[in-house]
Design a protein around this motif. Structure first.
Motif, short mmCIF file in Angstrom:
data_model
loop_
_atom_site.label_atom_id
_atom_site.label_comp_id
_atom_site.label_asym_id
_atom_site.label_seq_id
_atom_site.Cartn_x
_atom_site.Cartn_y
_atom_site.Cartn_z
N GLU A 1 5.56 11.70 -7.15
CA GLU A 1 3.68 12.89 -6.72
C GLU A 1 2.65 12.89 -7.21
O GLU A 1 2.36 14.21 -5.55
CB GLU A 1 4.37 13.86 -8.37
N GLN A 2 1.97 11.52 -7.43
CA GLN A 2 0.36 11.50 -6.61
C GLN A 2 0.76 11.10 -5.48
O GLN A 2 -0.72 11.62 -5.21
CB GLN A 2 -0.06 10.12 -7.36
N LEU A 3 1.39 10.32 -4.92
CA LEU A 3 0.88 10.53 -3.35
C LEU A 3 1.50 11.85 -2.97
O LEU A 3 0.74 12.08 -2.19
CB LEU A 3 1.75 8.93 -2.86
N ASP A 4 2.47 12.43 -2.98
CA ASP A 4 2.58 14.05 -2.60
C ASP A 4 1.05 15.09 -2.39
O ASP A 4 1.32 15.19 -1.59
CB ASP A 4 3.70 14.43 -2.98
N ARG A 5 1.80 13.96 -3.69
CA ARG A 5 -0.72 15.23 -4.09
C ARG A 5 -1.81 15.13 -2.94
O ARG A 5 -2.29 15.94 -2.97
CB ARG A 5 -0.53 15.25 -5.30
N PHE A 6 -1.53 13.79 -3.15
CA PHE A 6 -2.59 13.55 -1.88
C PHE A 6 -2.49 13.77 -0.92
O PHE A 6 -3.62 13.88 -0.49
CB PHE A 6 -2.53 11.50 -2.13
N ALA A 7 -1.34 13.65 -0.11
CA ALA A 7 -0.98 13.44 1.32
C ALA A 7 -1.50 15.54 0.81
O ALA A 7 -1.92 16.23 1.94
CB ALA A 7 0.00 13.67 1.70
N VAL A 8 -1.25 16.17 0.72
CA VAL A 8 -1.81 18.19 0.58
C VAL A 8 -2.99 18.06 0.22
O VAL A 8 -2.80 18.67 1.38
CB VAL A 8 -0.78 18.65 -0.73
N ARG A 9 -3.22 17.01 -0.43
CA ARG A 9 -5.16 17.13 0.07
C ARG A 9 -5.17 16.27 0.65
O ARG A 9 -6.98 17.16 1.43
CB ARG A 9 -5.64 16.96 -1.73
N ALA A 10 -5.18 16.25 1.84
CA ALA A 10 -5.59 15.20 3.47
C ALA A 10 -5.87 16.47 4.49
O ALA A 10 -6.03 16.46 4.89
CB ALA A 10 -4.93 14.01 3.80
N HIS A 11 -4.09 17.04 3.93
CA HIS A 11 -4.04 17.89 4.84
C HIS A 11 -4.78 18.77 4.54
O HIS A 11 -5.11 19.64 5.69
CB HIS A 11 -2.45 18.55 5.02
N TYR B 1 0.97 -1.55 0.01
CA TYR B 1 -0.02 0.03 0.06
C TYR B 1 1.10 1.11 0.04
O TYR B 1 2.20 1.29 0.66
CB TYR B 1 -1.08 -0.43 1.09
N ASP B 2 0.24 1.90 -0.48
CA ASP B 2 1.37 3.31 -0.23
C ASP B 2 0.70 4.63 0.80
O ASP B 2 1.54 5.05 0.73
CB ASP B 2 0.12 4.46 -2.00
N ALA B 3 0.02 4.11 1.43
CA ALA B 3 -0.36 5.44 1.81
C ALA B 3 -1.92 4.92 2.93
O ALA B 3 -2.70 3.45 2.54
CB ALA B 3 -0.79 7.03 1.73
N GLY B 4 -2.02 5.18 4.00
CA GLY B 4 -3.02 4.30 5.41
C GLY B 4 -3.14 5.87 5.81
O GLY B 4 -2.99 6.34 6.47
N PHE B 5 -4.87 4.88 6.32
CA PHE B 5 -5.21 6.37 7.15
C PHE B 5 -6.04 5.45 8.54
O PHE B 5 -6.26 3.88 8.43
CB PHE B 5 -6.79 6.82 6.78
N ALA B 6 -5.44 5.63 9.56
CA ALA B 6 -5.81 5.28 11.09
C ALA B 6 -5.74 5.97 12.06
O ALA B 6 -5.62 7.42 11.80
CB ALA B 6 -4.57 3.62 10.67
N LEU B 7 -6.38 5.35 12.97
CA LEU B 7 -6.95 6.21 14.68
C LEU B 7 -5.32 6.16 15.27
O LEU B 7 -5.74 6.16 16.68
CB LEU B 7 -8.10 6.48 15.18
#
Length: 304
Positions: A282-292, A141-147
């Motif tokens: 670059e796609q993951l970096d942009r995804f992280a920016v959108r999450a923030h 996986y490239d990234a994940g969301f968790a508590l």
């Protein structure tokens, strides 16, 4: 070794019964047994022990099972990536989701990603936090969301949004006479809490809140549940009070549940974005920016 050997092995390992595994695979038991024997000969290890008590994995079998599952998952992801490319997508982000992350938050973020970068396909997969950690470490996986923000040296965790805690209450409960609830009053009643295996992050954050109250005896736990949906079901049935958020409650429709905010505390459930510390695409970096960015917008909405 062929792919069918891995599929057959995983089926037997999960069923621990050759007849049931054969039925699941829609084949006869004899070719299944031969395939497992071929696999053991190829690996030069014994994967199963069989006796009158049944079928069991050896230690070598348990280790091989984890690798076999990763291999089949990687193959499935490669297939999906090829399908996505054939449909015009220029990239795929594999996102793991754990701990009962609020679905509305995730839906808003994914909609924003689809609008701003439609050529990147996002594939979310729900799983336990333990499986998310393994998948992120092994590149599945490239990234994940968790508590849960407690990651390891190989992963970076960053808080992306906070949701104020709300108490889920059965209709016609005596505490509903109050517009806000003191935490000490909540602890006078049985609680429906998250399960430590499936919702470890949520339980850890709620437990920190419970531990902050001094001079109050340990609460009675009416049930420990593996999903927020089941928690709300138990609350609506009158088993106890539950800890949730307004965002979470809005995602599940339960007419027999009323929510109340906590008074005197600024408690919130925090969601984290987990990423490998290796160089990201670059796609993951942009995804992280959108999450923030989504986190900042959400905070502004709460203030207003």
């Amino acid at each position: 070794m062929e792919l069918r050997h891995l599929r057959y092995f995983i089926a037997v390992a999960e069923e621990l019964h050759f007849a049931r595994a054969a039925e699941r695979l829609h084949i006869e038991q004899s070719p299944l047994s031969r395939a497992i024997k071929e696999l053991e000969n190829d690996l030069k290890v014994q994967l199963f022990e069989r006796d009158r008590q049944g079928t069991r994995l050896t230690w070598a079998g348990e280790v091989f099972l984890e690798g076999a599952r990763r291999a089949m998952l990687a193959l499935d992801q490669a297939r999906k990536g090829a399908e996505a490319a054939s449909k015009g997508y220029r990239g795929v982000l594999r996102i793991a989701v754990s701990d009962g992350v609020a679905p509305q938050r995730l839906a808003t973020l994914l909609a924003k990603c689809r609008q701003e970068e439609p050529e990147v396909r996002i594939e979310p997969t729900e799983m336990s936090f333990a499986d998310q950690l393994k998948g992120l470490k092994h590149g599945l996986y490239d990234a994940g969301f968790a508590l849960t923000g407690n990651s390891c040296n190989e992963l970076f965790a960053c808080a992306v949004w906070d949701d104020p805690i709300a108490i889920a209450i059965p209709a016609r409960h005596p505490v509903l006479e109050y517009s806000e609830l003191q935490l000490a009053d909540v602890l006078r009643y049985p609680l429906v809490l998250p399960n430590g295996d499936r919702l470890a992050g949520a339980l850890r954050q709620i437990q920190r809140l419970l531990d902050s109250v001094t001079g109050v005896q340990q609460p009675e736990v009416a049930a420990s549940v593996a999903s927020f949906d089941l928690m709300l079901t138990m609350v609506s049935a009158g088993y106890g009070l539950g800890f949730s958020t307004e965002t979470q409650l809005a995602a599940y429709s339960h007419s027999d549940i009323v929510s109340r905010p906590l008074a005197g505390v600024s408690a919130a459930i925090t969601t984290y974005l987990l990423r490998p510390r290796t160089t990201a695409s670059e796609q993951l970096d942009r995804f992280a920016v959108r999450a923030h960015s989504h986190a900042i917008c959400a905070s502004a909405d709460q203030i207003s």
